[in-house]
Each structure stands twice: as C-alpha cells, then as structure tokens.
Design a protein around this motif. Structure first.
Motif, PDB file in Angstrom:
ATOM      1  N   ALA A  64       2.569   0.145  -3.065  1.00  0.00           N
ATOM      2  CA  ALA A  64       1.649   1.272  -3.273  1.00  0.00           C
ATOM      3  C   ALA A  64       1.789   2.288  -2.142  1.00  0.00           C
ATOM      4  O   ALA A  64       1.647   3.486  -2.359  1.00  0.00           O
ATOM      5  CB  ALA A  64       0.217   0.788  -3.364  1.00  0.00           C
ATOM      6  N   LEU A  68       5.011   7.287   1.263  1.00  0.00           N
ATOM      7  CA  LEU A  68       3.779   8.083   1.269  1.00  0.00           C
ATOM      8  C   LEU A  68       4.078   9.567   1.458  1.00  0.00           C
ATOM      9  O   LEU A  68       4.924   9.950   2.266  1.00  0.00           O
ATOM     10  CB  LEU A  68       2.842   7.627   2.384  1.00  0.00           C
ATOM     11  CG  LEU A  68       2.137   6.290   2.215  1.00  0.00           C
ATOM     12  CD1 LEU A  68       1.299   5.966   3.442  1.00  0.00           C
ATOM     13  CD2 LEU A  68       1.273   6.282   0.975  1.00  0.00           C
ATOM     14  N   GLU A  71      -0.454  13.676   0.981  1.00  0.00           N
ATOM     15  CA  GLU A  71      -1.769  13.336   0.441  1.00  0.00           C
ATOM     16  C   GLU A  71      -2.067  11.847   0.515  1.00  0.00           C
ATOM     17  O   GLU A  71      -3.140  11.397   0.120  1.00  0.00           O
ATOM     18  CB  GLU A  71      -1.883  13.804  -1.023  1.00  0.00           C
ATOM     19  CG  GLU A  71      -1.996  15.319  -1.178  1.00  0.00           C
ATOM     20  CD  GLU A  71      -0.630  15.999  -1.133  1.00  0.00           C
ATOM     21  OE1 GLU A  71       0.350  15.406  -1.644  1.00  0.00           O
ATOM     22  OE2 GLU A  71      -0.551  17.094  -0.590  1.00  0.00           O
ATOM     23  N   SER A  73      -0.251   9.452  -1.122  1.00  0.00           N
ATOM     24  CA  SER A  73       0.123   8.780  -2.366  1.00  0.00           C
ATOM     25  C   SER A  73       1.543   8.240  -2.235  1.00  0.00           C
ATOM     26  O   SER A  73       2.456   8.954  -1.815  1.00  0.00           O
ATOM     27  CB  SER A  73       0.029   9.784  -3.530  1.00  0.00           C
ATOM     28  OG  SER A  73       0.370   9.164  -4.740  1.00  0.00           O
ATOM     29  N   MET A  77       3.163   5.322  -7.169  1.00  0.00           N
ATOM     30  CA  MET A  77       1.995   5.913  -7.808  1.00  0.00           C
ATOM     31  C   MET A  77       2.254   7.359  -8.229  1.00  0.00           C
ATOM     32  O   MET A  77       1.743   7.818  -9.255  1.00  0.00           O
ATOM     33  CB  MET A  77       0.779   5.833  -6.870  1.00  0.00           C
ATOM     34  CG  MET A  77       0.255   4.411  -6.683  1.00  0.00           C
ATOM     35  SD  MET A  77      -0.171   3.576  -8.222  1.00  0.00           S
ATOM     36  CE  MET A  77      -1.814   4.175  -8.447  1.00  0.00           C
ATOM     37  N   ARG A  78       3.064   8.090  -7.464  1.00  0.00           N
ATOM     38  CA  ARG A  78       3.434   9.456  -7.874  1.00  0.00           C
ATOM     39  C   ARG A  78       4.260   9.413  -9.155  1.00  0.00           C
ATOM     40  O   ARG A  78       4.081  10.237 -10.057  1.00  0.00           O
ATOM     41  CB  ARG A  78       4.203  10.168  -6.760  1.00  0.00           C
ATOM     42  CG  ARG A  78       3.328  10.593  -5.606  1.00  0.00           C
ATOM     43  CD  ARG A  78       3.992  11.588  -4.675  1.00  0.00           C
ATOM     44  NE  ARG A  78       5.343  11.269  -4.287  1.00  0.00           N
ATOM     45  CZ  ARG A  78       5.687  10.531  -3.235  1.00  0.00           C
ATOM     46  NH1 ARG A  78       4.752  10.004  -2.461  1.00  0.00           N
ATOM     47  NH2 ARG A  78       6.953  10.316  -2.950  1.00  0.00           N
ATOM     48  N   ALA A  81       1.922   8.762 -11.987  1.00  0.00           N
ATOM     49  CA  ALA A  81       1.177   9.978 -12.332  1.00  0.00           C
ATOM     50  C   ALA A  81       2.048  10.963 -13.099  1.00  0.00           C
ATOM     51  O   ALA A  81       1.597  11.599 -14.070  1.00  0.00           O
ATOM     52  CB  ALA A  81       0.632  10.624 -11.064  1.00  0.00           C
ATOM     53  N   GLU A  95       0.975   2.142 -13.101  1.00  0.00           N
ATOM     54  CA  GLU A  95      -0.199   2.240 -12.241  1.00  0.00           C
ATOM     55  C   GLU A  95      -0.941   0.903 -12.188  1.00  0.00           C
ATOM     56  O   GLU A  95      -1.329   0.429 -11.110  1.00  0.00           O
ATOM     57  CB  GLU A  95      -1.115   3.335 -12.783  1.00  0.00           C
ATOM     58  CG  GLU A  95      -2.219   3.746 -11.851  1.00  0.00           C
ATOM     59  CD  GLU A  95      -2.970   4.928 -12.418  1.00  0.00           C
ATOM     60  OE1 GLU A  95      -3.888   4.690 -13.246  1.00  0.00           O
ATOM     61  OE2 GLU A  95      -2.648   6.067 -12.051  1.00  0.00           O
TER      62      GLU A  95
END
Length: 154
Positions: A64, A68, A71, A73, A77-78, A81, A95
């Motif tokens: 996760a 990074l 923000e 993320s 996870m990006r 999204a 996710e």
C-alpha cells in the motif's frame, strides 16, 4: 484407579518439563563457585528471529505504501483508482486486495512483535527468579529440604 492415573500424569509432566534447572550447589555463605545455571539460547534465538522478521516484513511487505506520491498514495492504490475511474471492475478488486493484504501484514507484524517482546520478558523474569532462588538458598546453613526446593518449581 483414578488416583494412580493422576499420580502417573503428574510424574509424566515433571519428566517432560522442557526447561530444566540444574543446581550445582551453593554454600552456606554463597562462597562456592557453583551457580544456578539456566541456558536460554533457544529463547533468545527465537526472539531475535521474530525481531528480524518484523523488520524485514515492515520494509518489504508494504504494498500500500510502495511508490508513495506527494499525497501519500501508493502506486498500487493509484493504479486501483485509475482503473476505477475508467469503470474497470478490477480497480475495486485491486483496492480490496491491498486493504486485505495490509490488514494481514499488520497482524503478522503484531504477532512477531508480541513473540519478541514476550520472550525478552520471559528471559528477564527467569533471570530474576534464578537470582531469588540463589539468594534464598545462599542464606541457609546446612542441607536444604527437598520440599523447599520443590515449592519454587510449582
């Protein structure tokens, strides 16, 4: 018959005790070179391995937090999204996978920390108990009754 089974069970438990303590001897004034000796290498080894595993998992199993951005993320996870924004069902599944993975890794990290901390505590506690027994036995003159020795191991 039940009483004999109980006595056999107690005797078996005494014989199967893993942590054995050897009392070489303590003089009346505690002047003998003999000590109460307990080897705890196994406890230390397992505790150390749990500590090492905790560190490695914390660094390498965080999908996760990998990659990074500003923000906060992670790249996985990006990607989830981005897939969701294009109406791909895979985005939601990715996710969910990251959330479950993160939860499981946290549980394993917690278990490793618990094992390491517990074995450190056990080792300190065992050392303190050994010192207390030696102090109790050092203050006596003459032979120590078996009943007095036995009470420390219950």
């Amino acid at each position: 018959m039940v009483w004999q089974e109980w006595e056999n069970a107690k005797a078996g438990a005494r014989e199967a005790r893993e942590a054995r303590t050897r009392l070489n001897g303590v003089g009346a004034g505690g002047t003998d070179d003999h000590d109460l000796v307990v080897y705890q290498d196994d406890l230390g080894g397992v505790g150390h391995e749990a500590f090492v595993l905790h560190g490695e998992l914390k660094k390498k199993a965080d999908i996760a937090g990998a990659g990074l951005d500003k923000e906060g993320s992670g790249s996985t996870m990006r990607a989830a999204a981005a897939l969701k924004s294009h109406h791909f069902g895979l985005g939601g599944e990715l996710e969910t996978t990251v959330e479950i993975w993160t939860s499981q890794v946290k549980h394993v990290l917690q278990a490793c920390a618990h094992i390491s901390n517990h074995l450190d505590y056990t080792k300190r506690r065992h050392t303190a108990e050994d010192a207390k027994i030696v102090a109790d036995l050092s203050g006596r003159s003459g032979p120590v009754p078996v009943s007095d020795l036995d009470k420390d191991f219950r």
